[in-house]
Design a protein around this motif. Sequence first.
Motif, mmCIF file in Angstrom:
data_model
loop_
_atom_site.group_PDB
_atom_site.id
_atom_site.type_symbol
_atom_site.label_atom_id
_atom_site.label_comp_id
_atom_site.label_asym_id
_atom_site.label_seq_id
_atom_site.Cartn_x
_atom_site.Cartn_y
_atom_site.Cartn_z
ATOM 1 N N THR A 54 0.815 -1.331 -0.218
ATOM 2 C CA THR A 54 -0.018 -0.240 -0.055
ATOM 3 C C THR A 54 0.917 1.096 -0.061
ATOM 4 O O THR A 54 0.275 2.459 0.183
ATOM 5 N N GLY A 55 2.020 1.190 0.182
ATOM 6 C CA GLY A 55 3.036 2.396 0.087
ATOM 7 C C GLY A 55 3.969 2.021 -1.044
ATOM 8 O O GLY A 55 4.367 1.119 -1.472
ATOM 9 N N GLY A 67 6.555 11.820 -4.545
ATOM 10 C CA GLY A 67 5.566 11.462 -5.460
ATOM 11 C C GLY A 67 5.736 11.028 -6.605
ATOM 12 O O GLY A 67 5.045 10.829 -7.589
ATOM 13 N N SER A 68 7.187 10.832 -6.920
ATOM 14 C CA SER A 68 7.873 10.477 -8.328
ATOM 15 C C SER A 68 8.026 9.057 -8.406
ATOM 16 O O SER A 68 8.370 8.549 -9.491
ATOM 17 N N GLU A 69 7.840 8.279 -7.201
ATOM 18 C CA GLU A 69 8.298 6.748 -7.384
ATOM 19 C C GLU A 69 7.282 6.191 -8.371
ATOM 20 O O GLU A 69 6.232 6.391 -8.612
ATOM 21 N N ASN A 70 7.805 5.514 -9.492
ATOM 22 C CA ASN A 70 7.174 4.990 -10.573
ATOM 23 C C ASN A 70 6.037 4.209 -10.268
ATOM 24 O O ASN A 70 4.856 4.647 -11.005
ATOM 25 N N ASP A 71 5.842 3.275 -9.314
ATOM 26 C CA ASP A 71 4.787 2.671 -8.852
ATOM 27 C C ASP A 71 3.675 3.315 -8.247
ATOM 28 O O ASP A 71 2.404 3.352 -8.785
ATOM 29 N N TYR A 72 4.300 4.334 -7.637
ATOM 30 C CA TYR A 72 3.379 5.416 -7.007
ATOM 31 C C TYR A 72 2.510 6.081 -7.789
ATOM 32 O O TYR A 72 1.412 6.519 -7.857
ATOM 33 N N ARG A 73 3.399 6.753 -8.860
ATOM 34 C CA ARG A 73 2.865 7.489 -9.758
ATOM 35 C C ARG A 73 2.101 6.893 -10.814
ATOM 36 O O ARG A 73 0.826 7.357 -11.316
ATOM 37 N N TYR A 74 2.248 6.033 -11.385
ATOM 38 C CA TYR A 74 1.808 5.269 -12.686
ATOM 39 C C TYR A 74 1.366 4.069 -12.302
ATOM 40 O O TYR A 74 0.319 3.418 -13.218
ATOM 41 N N GLY A 75 1.093 3.321 -11.022
ATOM 42 C CA GLY A 75 0.684 2.029 -10.591
ATOM 43 C C GLY A 75 1.433 0.880 -11.244
ATOM 44 O O GLY A 75 2.365 0.849 -12.080
ATOM 45 N N SER A 76 1.143 -0.196 -10.558
ATOM 46 C CA SER A 76 1.771 -1.543 -11.121
ATOM 47 C C SER A 76 1.177 -2.590 -10.477
ATOM 48 O O SER A 76 0.119 -2.433 -9.724
ATOM 49 N N GLU A 77 1.680 -3.913 -10.575
ATOM 50 C CA GLU A 77 0.853 -4.965 -9.966
ATOM 51 C C GLU A 77 0.854 -4.828 -8.587
ATOM 52 O O GLU A 77 0.120 -5.310 -7.731
ATOM 53 N N ARG A 78 1.861 -4.219 -8.020
ATOM 54 C CA ARG A 78 2.185 -4.072 -6.470
ATOM 55 C C ARG A 78 1.213 -2.621 -6.042
ATOM 56 O O ARG A 78 0.595 -2.709 -4.809
ATOM 57 N N LEU A 79 1.094 -1.607 -6.777
ATOM 58 C CA LEU A 79 0.263 -0.627 -6.334
ATOM 59 C C LEU A 79 -0.678 -0.209 -7.353
ATOM 60 O O LEU A 79 -0.286 0.396 -8.520
ATOM 61 N N PRO A 80 -1.950 -0.370 -7.310
ATOM 62 C CA PRO A 80 -2.886 -0.006 -8.387
ATOM 63 C C PRO A 80 -3.022 1.605 -8.422
ATOM 64 O O PRO A 80 -2.698 2.203 -7.597
ATOM 65 N N VAL A 81 -3.001 1.968 -9.610
ATOM 66 C CA VAL A 81 -3.061 3.336 -10.169
ATOM 67 C C VAL A 81 -4.313 4.117 -9.293
ATOM 68 O O VAL A 81 -5.442 3.276 -9.130
ATOM 69 N N GLY A 82 -4.048 5.242 -9.052
ATOM 70 C CA GLY A 82 -5.455 6.058 -8.346
ATOM 71 C C GLY A 82 -5.531 5.625 -6.871
ATOM 72 O O GLY A 82 -6.304 6.333 -6.284
ATOM 73 N N MET A 83 -4.571 4.944 -6.281
ATOM 74 C CA MET A 83 -4.682 4.670 -4.895
ATOM 75 C C MET A 83 -4.204 5.928 -4.110
ATOM 76 O O MET A 83 -4.643 5.747 -2.797
ATOM 77 N N PHE A 84 -3.335 6.658 -4.669
ATOM 78 C CA PHE A 84 -2.814 7.776 -3.596
ATOM 79 C C PHE A 84 -3.633 9.260 -3.884
ATOM 80 O O PHE A 84 -3.868 9.183 -5.063
ATOM 81 N N THR A 85 -3.133 10.161 -2.992
ATOM 82 C CA THR A 85 -3.527 11.314 -3.226
ATOM 83 C C THR A 85 -2.906 12.050 -4.010
ATOM 84 O O THR A 85 -1.465 11.903 -4.268
ATOM 85 N N ASP A 86 -3.415 13.324 -4.904
ATOM 86 C CA ASP A 86 -2.175 13.885 -5.565
ATOM 87 C C ASP A 86 -1.610 15.045 -4.854
ATOM 88 O O ASP A 86 -0.591 15.619 -5.305
ATOM 89 N N ASP A 87 -1.742 14.923 -3.623
ATOM 90 C CA ASP A 87 -1.043 15.939 -2.766
ATOM 91 C C ASP A 87 0.417 15.739 -2.512
ATOM 92 O O ASP A 87 1.111 16.540 -2.553
ATOM 93 N N MET A 88 1.003 14.433 -2.651
ATOM 94 C CA MET A 88 2.221 14.075 -2.533
ATOM 95 C C MET A 88 2.871 14.492 -3.746
ATOM 96 O O MET A 88 3.874 15.043 -3.874
ATOM 97 N N ILE A 89 2.178 14.040 -4.783
ATOM 98 C CA ILE A 89 2.657 14.418 -6.189
ATOM 99 C C ILE A 89 2.799 15.905 -6.309
ATOM 100 O O ILE A 89 3.910 16.285 -6.921
ATOM 101 N N ARG A 90 1.802 16.733 -5.799
ATOM 102 C CA ARG A 90 1.886 18.405 -5.844
ATOM 103 C C ARG A 90 3.131 18.798 -5.098
ATOM 104 O O ARG A 90 3.557 19.524 -5.359
ATOM 105 N N ALA A 91 3.185 18.153 -4.155
ATOM 106 C CA ALA A 91 4.542 18.516 -3.222
ATOM 107 C C ALA A 91 5.739 18.409 -3.999
ATOM 108 O O ALA A 91 6.649 19.125 -3.896
#
Length: 147
Positions: A54-55, A67-91
């Motif tokens: 989940t992280g 907010g730039s880690e590839n799985d965090y930003r674009y999703g993967s089998e590990r992390l579904p896309v859309g799981m995170f807030t945009d505030d970390m990406i915005r930061a």
Amino acid sequence: MSKTLLATAVFTLALSNQALAAGDPEKGKAMYNRCSSCHAIIKDGEVLVKGGITGPNLYGVIGRVAGSENDYRYGSERLPVGMFTDDMIRAGEEGLVWTEENIAAYSKDPIGFIKDYLDDDTARPNMSVKLKKGAEDIAAYLATFSQ
């Protein structure tokens, strides 16, 4: 007191405060289980430290734009896309780059840290767990996994 003696005293005090602020990676390793329920440490597909899904992957987090880690930003089998807030990406887009110091501060109060960084009372990261102690040690441990 002479200016030289005063300057030496101030310099010594500053160094001792830095030493106190620096974390201990060995202690951080022992405490990392607090993080591993959500985060893994993975380098080039090799799991170095098992963890949850989940992280974002914390390999190379020190020096990385928030907010730039590839799985965090674009999703993967590990992390579904859309799981995170945009505030970390915005930061990250507003210049937040992870250091040992700000990871420790973030870990102590994730919501407060992001609210302050973005100067936005509505900002929220996905992490809400506050580390009451050991944040500096965990940050020092994470620094051992730099790219």
